[in-house]
Design an enzyme around this catalytic site. Structure first.
Site, short mmCIF file in Angstrom:
data_model
loop_
_atom_site.label_atom_id
_atom_site.label_comp_id
_atom_site.label_asym_id
_atom_site.label_seq_id
_atom_site.Cartn_x
_atom_site.Cartn_y
_atom_site.Cartn_z
N SER A 39 0.80 -1.23 0.00
CA SER A 39 0.00 0.00 0.00
C SER A 39 0.83 1.28 0.00
CB SER A 39 -0.96 0.02 1.19
OG SER A 39 -0.27 0.22 2.40
N LYS A 82 1.08 4.81 6.71
CA LYS A 82 0.38 5.65 5.73
C LYS A 82 0.96 7.06 5.76
CE LYS A 82 -2.59 2.30 5.04
NZ LYS A 82 -2.38 1.42 3.93
#
Length: 177
Positions: A39, A82
């Site tokens: 991701s 993230k």
């Protein structure tokens, strides 16, 4: 030769000092962590090993575009990595694959893979509260991030630290941008 009891005591004190020092560093300063998944491609890859800086956010708040580490809201034993996109007090919306902050296009959002970016719950403006952050993975088409209710906004207290330095693979060793 010194007294054997004194040598044993010195060794015990030395080992206790080492143990306490390592504990303090791992708990409050830095910790090794591994990337699990794609991701954050191309910034970070699956199985990259990082040093997480746990100290900085005791002195200042996370800044836009920093890469943070926090526990998954539904599985606290799993940690997500993230990028901070939206800051406290801002409004975030994703339209046609582009990120808007307070209604203005975030032009400096040049990180990662953004084509086919699904808006998720950010299709409508999301007001970020005090001590909350909106985060996205760099590989947006496959990232589970603040666009989804299962992750949502990240509370300041849930942030473990920031990705600071990549230690493996060795040919990519260096500071995380």
């Amino acid at each position: 030769m010194e007294n054997p009891k004194k040598e044993i005591l010195n060794m015990i004190l030395y080992l206790a000092f080492i143990f306490i020092t390592v504990y303090v560093i791992i708990t409050f300063v830095g910790q090794r962590t591994a990337v699990n998944g794609d991701s954050m491609e191309p910034t970070l890859s699956d199985e990259d090993n990082l040093i997480m800086d746990k100290l900085t956010y005791h002195f200042r708040d996370p800044e836009r575009f920093e890469v943070i580490i926090f526990p998954c809201p539904t599985k606290p034993e799993v940690f997500y990595i993230k990028r901070v996109i939206g800051l406290p007090g801002e409004t975030v919306q994703i339209k046609d694959g582009s990120v808007y902050i307070n209604g203005e296009l975030l032009e400096t959002d040049v990180y990662g893979i953004t084509e086919e970016t699904e808006s998720g719950i950010a299709g409508e403006p999301i007001a970020i509260g005090e001590d909350e952050y909106f985060v996205l993975g760099d590989n947006r088409p496959i990232s589970q991030d603040s666009r989804y209710e299962s992750v949502g906004l990240i509370h300041r207290d849930d942030i473990e630290g920031r990705a600071f330095f990549r230690i493996y693979p060795f040919d990519q060793m260096g500071f995380v941008e």
